[in-house]
Design a protein around this motif. Structure first.
Motif, short mmCIF file in Angstrom:
data_model
loop_
_atom_site.label_atom_id
_atom_site.label_comp_id
_atom_site.label_asym_id
_atom_site.label_seq_id
_atom_site.Cartn_x
_atom_site.Cartn_y
_atom_site.Cartn_z
N THR A 125 0.70 -1.20 -0.02
CA THR A 125 -0.03 -0.26 0.03
C THR A 125 0.75 1.34 -0.16
O THR A 125 0.17 2.35 -0.39
CB THR A 125 -0.85 0.09 1.20
OG1 THR A 125 0.05 0.16 2.55
CG2 THR A 125 -1.88 -1.21 1.34
N HIS A 173 -7.90 8.33 -6.86
CA HIS A 173 -6.73 7.55 -6.77
C HIS A 173 -5.66 7.81 -5.71
O HIS A 173 -5.33 7.01 -4.99
CB HIS A 173 -5.85 6.97 -7.91
CG HIS A 173 -4.78 8.02 -8.33
ND1 HIS A 173 -3.37 8.04 -7.92
CD2 HIS A 173 -4.80 9.35 -9.15
CE1 HIS A 173 -2.83 9.32 -8.50
NE2 HIS A 173 -3.81 10.04 -9.24
N ALA A 177 -5.31 5.34 -2.31
CA ALA A 177 -4.15 5.04 -1.75
C ALA A 177 -3.93 5.45 -0.31
O ALA A 177 -3.36 4.71 0.42
CB ALA A 177 -3.11 5.88 -2.34
N LEU A 184 -0.71 -0.24 -4.50
CA LEU A 184 0.05 0.83 -5.04
C LEU A 184 1.09 -0.09 -6.18
O LEU A 184 1.83 -0.89 -5.40
CB LEU A 184 0.77 1.48 -3.93
CG LEU A 184 1.63 2.60 -4.77
CD1 LEU A 184 1.02 3.68 -5.49
CD2 LEU A 184 2.50 3.39 -3.76
N LEU A 191 -2.02 2.32 -12.63
CA LEU A 191 -2.92 2.44 -11.54
C LEU A 191 -3.97 1.67 -11.69
O LEU A 191 -4.70 1.59 -12.83
CB LEU A 191 -3.32 3.74 -11.32
CG LEU A 191 -1.99 4.71 -10.67
CD1 LEU A 191 -2.43 6.19 -10.76
CD2 LEU A 191 -1.61 4.44 -9.23
N GLY A 291 3.23 7.33 -2.60
CA GLY A 291 1.99 7.13 -3.40
C GLY A 291 2.43 7.64 -4.85
O GLY A 291 3.38 7.48 -5.27
N ARG A 292 1.47 8.13 -5.40
CA ARG A 292 1.57 8.72 -6.92
C ARG A 292 1.14 10.14 -6.96
O ARG A 292 0.07 10.55 -6.36
CB ARG A 292 0.60 7.73 -7.75
CG ARG A 292 0.95 6.38 -8.23
CD ARG A 292 2.29 6.34 -9.24
NE ARG A 292 2.69 5.13 -9.49
CZ ARG A 292 2.36 4.58 -10.62
NH1 ARG A 292 1.32 5.37 -11.36
NH2 ARG A 292 2.87 3.22 -10.95
N GLU A 299 6.13 8.86 -8.60
CA GLU A 299 5.66 8.52 -7.29
C GLU A 299 5.77 9.83 -6.34
O GLU A 299 6.75 10.73 -6.80
CB GLU A 299 6.60 7.36 -6.91
CG GLU A 299 6.41 5.98 -7.47
CD GLU A 299 7.08 5.19 -6.39
OE1 GLU A 299 6.20 3.82 -6.56
OE2 GLU A 299 8.09 5.21 -6.17
#
Length: 503
Positions: A125, A173, A177, A184, A191, A291-292, A299
């Protein structure tokens, strides 16, 4: 060549925050231009405790704002804090109070960690704090025998607003997350457009209980006839799931490429950096989230102090009762340019990052003439109110400098410019000056009172029209600094001393 001037573009942005919810009418100048974004009007209301009340408050605020709009509304964007949400009926009707990120239960979350393993759960995650997650909330309600769970679904704070506007159960998204129920992928991989069945299974849940995930570039839906009538807008106005508040504000400020970084302060403070690729194990050990970015291209690395803005409010209530706020802030601004001989370790409820430690607490540290930290003082209050406030703000600035240094050690140097979003960290002159002194590089403030809500409006306009612009940055008060490595060392030594002694 003939210059064609197009009509200004107006959009609505919503930011559902922990303490307050902001709704902004943003005018983006001439469509297709790079002119500065203008916050035409802003409404701020306390974030209510219930899901249905949140929907009503936001719709009322939007209706009030659009009534005075000088331009047609092109789109609506919705951003929010992470983790917080509500149980809903299968038809989307909210059930009860919001389940907030700050109300997580560590013991219940421990069951998630035990079931999956801490390292495996983080690797899946990118999130290091399972106690904040809706999965932990759900398990706690199961333990309490909550009858609502039989057919309940989950919507995040953003999803509650989006549902009331579009009738769709969706989320962005970047917020998916934050739930610990969204897998992830590795850097550069696509994604997912839904929540992960295996992760949801840790709490006995299935994907049909959770919303659809909106991927970069897509819209959440359009205004329903009922929502349009309630707001005084046309049916079919596009609605955008903007995303996680800190990520939205960073994107709006132009923090979009590797090496860019933004400091975002509200109730919590977050330092978000765009990165190429970073070790998940290293980030986990530092208590950072991976995360994104909003556009999904890169990232992100996120470090947080969950009670930064809250600590300032606590200081006025507990350390400085009866002290005139404006006078204390003005006096502290003067002291912020002088020697720093004390700082408060800024941990109201433990430390999240770096060196995560839930046992850390508030401690006032006096520095000796050599600049070292011999130990903690017995009281967090100094004789002079301005000195007390300066010590609080110095501790917060040093905590940010430590988060910045830890990110650099993990992901390499950031760009020299650090973008500071609006809020108490930018408006508080003493805090701002201490950040300028104690962080290396050049700090630049965004010229927007509500960068997240305005950013949500900008993102909505971008998705609908392709207009790409950034919030303007102030330059008059930008100065270069080398930071203060010796003072940072003293801070880190004091902050980690208690953990070393316990070990």
């Amino acid at each position: 060549m003939v210059n064609v001037t197009l009509a200004p573009l107006a959009a609505i942005g919503v930011d559902v925050g922990t303490t307050n919810t902001k709704v902004v009418l943003a005018v983006l100048g001439d469509a297709g231009s790079d002119r500065a974004v203008h916050e035409e009007r802003t409404l701020t209301v306390p974030t209510p405790s219930g899901g249905a009340a949140l929907q009503a408050v936001v719709l009322n605020a939007i209706r009030e704002i659009v009534a005075d709009s000088p331009h047609p509304i092109a789109a609506i964007g919705v951003a929010s804090m992470g983790e917080t949400g509500s149980l809903t009926a299968p038809d989307g009707e909210p059930r009860g109070d919001l389940l907030r990120w700050a109300d997580g239960d560590a013991a219940t979350a421990g069951r998630l960690v035990a079931a999956a393993g801490a390292e495996a759960l983080y690797d899946a995650t990118g999130v290091p704090a399972p106690h904040k997650s809706p999965l932990a909330h759900w398990l706690r309600l199961v333990d309490e025998g909550d009858a609502r769970l039989a057919d309940a679904c989950w919507l995040g704070a953003d999803g509650l607003v989006l549902s009331s506007l579009t009738g769709e159960a969706v989320t962005d998204h970047t917020l998916a997350a934050r739930t610990m129920a969204y897998r992830l992928p590795g850097a550069g991989s696509p994604l997912a457009d839904g929540f992960d069945a295996e992760l949801l299974g840790l709490a006995g849940l299935t994907p049909d209980r959770f919303p659809r995930v909106i991927l970069p570039g897509a819209t959440a839906g359009t205004l329903t006839s009922g929502a349009a009538a309630a707001l005084g807008l046309p049916v079919g106005v596009p609605v955008i799931a903007a995303g996680h508040d800190h990520a939205v504000g960073a994107w709006a400020a132009g923090v979009r490429e590797p090496g860019d970084a933004a400091d975002s302060v509200g109730t919590a403070e977050a330092l978000l950096r765009i990165v190429e690729n970073v070790s998940r194990e290293g980030a986990r050990r530092h208590g950072m989230s991976i995360g994104r970015s909003i556009d999904g291209r890169h990232e992100t690395l996120l470090s947080g102090n969950p009670t930064a803005g809250a600590l300032v409010e606590w200081a006025f209530a507990e350390l400085l009762p009866g002290v005139h706020r404006r006078d204390a802030l003005e006096a502290a601004r003067t002291l912020a340019d002088g020697p720093i001989d004390a700082f408060l370790l800024p941990y109201l409820r433990g430390r999240q990052s770096p060196a995560p430690d839930p046992t850390q607490s508030l401690r006032l540290i006096h520095l000796d003439p050599a600049g070292t930290a011999p130990g903690a003082a017995g009281s967090a209050r100094l004789a002079d109110p301005a000195a007390t406030l300066t010590a609080v703000l110095a501790g917060l600035a040093l905590q940010l400098a430590w988060m910045d240094a830890a990110q650099t050690a993990l992901a390499g140097p950031r760009r020299p410019e650090l973008t500071v979003l609006g809020g108490p960290g930018a408006a508080n002159g003493a805090w701002w000056r201490l950040k300028q002194r104690l962080l290396p590089g050049v700090l630049r403030r965004v010229a927007a009172a509500e960068p997240v809500a305005t950013g949500a409006a900008m993102l909505a306009a971008h998705r609908v029209t392709g207009l790409t612009t950034s919030l303007p940055l102030r330059s008059a008060d930008s100065v270069a600094s080398a930071g203060d490595p010796a003072l940072l060392d003293a801070f880190v030594e004091a902050a980690t001393l208690q953990a070393k002694e316990t070990a």
